[in-house]
Design a protein around this motif. Structure first.
Motif, PDB file in Angstrom:
ATOM      1  N   VAL A 215       0.827  -1.205   0.000  1.00 17.37           N
ATOM      2  CA  VAL A 215       0.000   0.000   0.000  1.00 17.37           C
ATOM      3  C   VAL A 215       0.861   1.254   0.000  1.00 17.37           C
ATOM      4  N   THR A 216       1.980   1.232   0.706  1.00 12.60           N
ATOM      5  CA  THR A 216       2.883   2.383   0.718  1.00 12.60           C
ATOM      6  C   THR A 216       3.756   2.369  -0.540  1.00 12.60           C
ATOM      7  N   ASP A 217       4.134   3.529  -0.997  1.00 15.79           N
ATOM      8  CA  ASP A 217       4.999   3.700  -2.178  1.00 15.79           C
ATOM      9  C   ASP A 217       4.384   3.160  -3.468  1.00 15.79           C
ATOM     10  N   THR A 218       3.098   2.896  -3.462  1.00 20.43           N
ATOM     11  CA  THR A 218       2.447   2.379  -4.670  1.00 20.43           C
ATOM     12  C   THR A 218       2.159   3.480  -5.685  1.00 20.43           C
ATOM     13  N   LYS A 219       2.115   4.711  -5.216  1.00 15.95           N
ATOM     14  CA  LYS A 219       1.830   5.834  -6.111  1.00 15.95           C
ATOM     15  C   LYS A 219       2.865   5.913  -7.230  1.00 15.95           C
ATOM     16  N   ASP A 233      -8.717  -0.438 -15.412  1.00 16.50           N
ATOM     17  CA  ASP A 233      -9.913   0.122 -14.774  1.00 16.50           C
ATOM     18  C   ASP A 233      -9.815   0.193 -13.252  1.00 16.50           C
ATOM     19  N   ILE A 234      -9.131  -0.773 -12.647  1.00 15.89           N
ATOM     20  CA  ILE A 234      -9.136  -0.918 -11.189  1.00 15.89           C
ATOM     21  C   ILE A 234      -7.707  -1.041 -10.690  1.00 15.89           C
ATOM     22  N   ILE A 235      -7.427  -0.405  -9.553  1.00 14.46           N
ATOM     23  CA  ILE A 235      -6.176  -0.624  -8.833  1.00 14.46           C
ATOM     24  C   ILE A 235      -6.417  -1.735  -7.819  1.00 14.46           C
ATOM     25  N   GLY A 236      -5.636  -2.819  -7.955  1.00 22.86           N
ATOM     26  CA  GLY A 236      -5.710  -3.926  -7.007  1.00 22.86           C
ATOM     27  C   GLY A 236      -4.500  -3.915  -6.096  1.00 22.86           C
ATOM     28  N   LEU A 237      -4.722  -4.123  -4.798  1.00 26.18           N
ATOM     29  CA  LEU A 237      -3.645  -4.090  -3.812  1.00 26.18           C
ATOM     30  C   LEU A 237      -3.687  -5.336  -2.934  1.00 26.18           C
ATOM     31  N   SER A 238      -2.510  -5.838  -2.577  1.00 24.39           N
ATOM     32  CA  SER A 238      -2.402  -6.840  -1.512  1.00 24.39           C
ATOM     33  C   SER A 238      -2.022  -6.108  -0.230  1.00 24.39           C
ATOM     34  N   TYR A 239      -2.653  -6.509   0.889  1.00 27.25           N
ATOM     35  CA  TYR A 239      -2.235  -5.941   2.167  1.00 27.25           C
ATOM     36  C   TYR A 239      -2.119  -7.037   3.214  1.00 27.25           C
ATOM     37  N   TYR A 240      -0.872  -7.354   3.558  1.00 31.22           N
ATOM     38  CA  TYR A 240      -0.551  -8.256   4.648  1.00 31.22           C
ATOM     39  C   TYR A 240       0.302  -7.463   5.630  1.00 31.22           C
ATOM     40  N   PRO A 241      -0.167  -7.232   6.854  1.00 29.77           N
ATOM     41  CA  PRO A 241       0.548  -6.341   7.783  1.00 29.77           C
ATOM     42  C   PRO A 241       2.017  -6.689   7.990  1.00 29.77           C
ATOM     43  N   GLN A 242       2.358  -7.978   8.016  1.00 31.67           N
ATOM     44  CA  GLN A 242       3.752  -8.354   8.286  1.00 31.67           C
ATOM     45  C   GLN A 242       4.695  -7.915   7.175  1.00 31.67           C
ATOM     46  N   PHE A 243       4.148  -7.700   5.975  1.00 35.82           N
ATOM     47  CA  PHE A 243       4.966  -7.279   4.837  1.00 35.82           C
ATOM     48  C   PHE A 243       4.758  -5.815   4.455  1.00 35.82           C
ATOM     49  N   HIS A 244       3.563  -5.290   4.667  1.00 32.96           N
ATOM     50  CA  HIS A 244       3.166  -4.036   4.021  1.00 32.96           C
ATOM     51  C   HIS A 244       2.842  -2.894   4.969  1.00 32.96           C
ATOM     52  N   GLY A 245       3.208  -3.032   6.236  1.00 27.29           N
ATOM     53  CA  GLY A 245       3.080  -1.903   7.144  1.00 27.29           C
ATOM     54  C   GLY A 245       2.022  -2.080   8.214  1.00 27.29           C
ATOM     55  N   LYS A 246       2.279  -1.448   9.357  1.00 31.22           N
ATOM     56  CA  LYS A 246       1.386  -1.616  10.510  1.00 31.22           C
ATOM     57  C   LYS A 246       0.820  -0.303  11.028  1.00 31.22           C
ATOM     58  N   ASN A 247       1.178   0.801  10.386  1.00 30.14           N
ATOM     59  CA  ASN A 247       0.629   2.093  10.777  1.00 30.14           C
ATOM     60  C   ASN A 247      -0.726   2.259  10.084  1.00 30.14           C
ATOM     61  N   GLN A 292       4.542 -10.054  14.006  1.00 30.72           N
ATOM     62  CA  GLN A 292       4.080 -10.006  12.623  1.00 30.72           C
ATOM     63  C   GLN A 292       2.666  -9.445  12.483  1.00 30.72           C
ATOM     64  N   ILE A 293       1.987  -9.242  13.613  1.00 29.44           N
ATOM     65  CA  ILE A 293       0.593  -8.811  13.530  1.00 29.44           C
ATOM     66  C   ILE A 293       0.431  -7.392  14.072  1.00 29.44           C
ATOM     67  N   LEU A 294      -0.783  -6.891  13.993  1.00 28.46           N
ATOM     68  CA  LEU A 294      -1.092  -5.536  14.442  1.00 28.46           C
ATOM     69  C   LEU A 294      -1.452  -5.541  15.921  1.00 28.46           C
ATOM     70  N   THR A 295      -0.912  -4.578  16.651  1.00 30.34           N
ATOM     71  CA  THR A 295      -1.220  -4.516  18.084  1.00 30.34           C
ATOM     72  C   THR A 295      -2.690  -4.236  18.328  1.00 30.34           C
ATOM     73  N   GLU A 296      -3.342  -3.596  17.361  1.00 27.20           N
ATOM     74  CA  GLU A 296      -4.763  -3.256  17.521  1.00 27.20           C
ATOM     75  C   GLU A 296      -5.674  -4.488  17.439  1.00 27.20           C
ATOM     76  N   PHE A 297      -5.175  -5.558  16.819  1.00 25.28           N
ATOM     77  CA  PHE A 297      -6.027  -6.725  16.596  1.00 25.28           C
ATOM     78  C   PHE A 297      -5.281  -7.986  17.026  1.00 25.28           C
TER      79      PHE A 297
END
Length: 371
Positions: A215-219, A233-247, A292-297
């Motif tokens: 998600v970050t630096d995808t621009k 037509d569509i922007i597709g993104l993968s988001y796995y917190p351990q790889f792609h950020g936790k903020n 590897q996981i989010l502190t919020e969850f």
């Protein structure tokens, strides 16, 4: 009388009027996708696994998840897979089941004989050694053939991915845009546009998607695509917190920035979260540690559900209604006793499924119904 005529004209041009003279908007609400990637099902079905609902009753997996609100099923396609799984033949057979279920179909073309991702974009063996002109021609013909065969059997995909997690391009080195190939963007986009053209020639209503991991630096990636007149037509993104950020704030801001900058719909094409850090087989899991996981969850059944609720909230808050949904990756890849790579000795995903170690549906399944 004049006032009444004016009111009628306004209602007929701008909107519709109810019987109490209230002006209402006639624009249909955009479909919000609550999807699952069930690419393993063509193989797993042969083992007659006993998936169950939350009460422990045996279920047919596809019938169950669609009855709970799943309205998009994603399938990956490999060109000539060594083990036969994810072949066009298998995809076509499962696409018929998707059609019968009433869900929409997302076709994920890897343009490879095996897994394609940012670190691996091997072309099909049949295409190696071709010239640039030959690769363009075969790519166009293959894409058109695949989509046409699906349409001819009555299972036209709603969305087609032009590659899988193509951060580094695809069909290396023809369409590579990484390291020493950083100046290869024009040809990568040229190849991607061949796929776009082939898809639209079969059915102009099919939406095309470019899918990258993170998600970050995808621009920067999509700026390069736009600079070279890329069509999608569509922007597709993968988001796995351990790889792609936790903020979480940064994640949401970056998604919103993509939507507003490129005026494209956003589909969170791959997402998942663990319901436990325990395991149920002899293989190392992708997630097995709190770091590897989010502190919020927390890694609990309820934590998994709350994570998906957050995902939906983020998507639905994207400005201009650009968030069109998500697709949960491999909710069905449970551990079980068998002989293949997806069996007890090979599932690295069982603690991120939407079914627990007894194959009972987890609370997270409820979000497909409630949203």
């Amino acid at each position: 009388m004049i006032r009444k005529v004016i009111l009628v004209l306004i209602c007929s041009v701008v909107s519709s009027c109810t019987n109490d003279n209230t002006v209402t908007n006639n624009t249909p609400e955009k479909l919000f996708y609550k999807g699952m990637d069930l690419s393993f099902q063509s193989e797993l079905e042969s083992y007659n696994l006993d998936y169950k609902d939350q009460n422990g009753n045996s279920i047919n997996l596809l019938d169950y998840v669609t009855s709970k609100g799943t309205n998009l099923i994603r399938l990956r396609l490999w060109h000539t897979p060594e083990n036969g799984h994810n072949s066009l033949e298998k995809v076509k057979l499962y696409a018929l089941k998707i059609k019968a279920s009433g869900a929409d179909f997302l076709l994920d073309i890897h343009y490879s004989d095996t897994w394609a991702d940012p670190g691996n974009q091997e072309p099909p063996n049949d295409w190696k050694g071709m010239s640039s002109t030959e690769i363009k021609n075969v790519l166009y013909r293959y894409t058109k053939q695949v989509v046409k065969e699906l349409k001819d059997q009555g299972t036209t995909p709603a969305i087609v991915q032009i590659g899988n997690e193509t951060n580094s391009g695809f069909l290396w080195n023809f369409g590579k845009v990484w390291n020493e190939f950083n100046n290869n963007w024009p040809f990568y986009v040229e190849l991607s546009n061949e796929c776009y053209k082939a898809i639209k020639e079969v059915d102009n209503n099919i939406k095309t998607m470019i899918h990258i991991a993170g998600v970050t630096d995808t621009k920067i990636f999509f700026e390069k695509v736009e600079e070279n007149n890329g069509n999608y037509d569509i922007i597709g993104l993968s988001y796995y917190p351990q790889f792609h950020g936790k903020n979480l704030i940064e994640i949401q801001n970056n998604i919103n920035l993509l939507a507003s900058t490129f005026n494209k719909d956003i589909l969170l094409t791959e997402v998942s979260y663990p319901f436990t850090l325990d395991w149920n087989d002899n293989a190392n899991n992708f997630i097995g540690d709190e770091s590897q996981i989010l502190t919020e969850f927390p890694s609990t059944p309820n934590g998994q559900k709350r994570f998906l609720e957050w995902v939906i909230k983020v998507l639905k808050e994207i400005p201009d209604n650009k968030g069109i949904g998500f697709c949960y990756w491999a909710p069905d890849w449970v551990a079980f006793s068998g002989n293949e790579t997806t069996s007890t000795k090979g599932s690295s995903w069982e603690n991120q499924c939407l079914f627990d170690f007894d194959h009972n549906a987890l609370p997270a399944i409820e979000i497909f119904t409630d949203n």
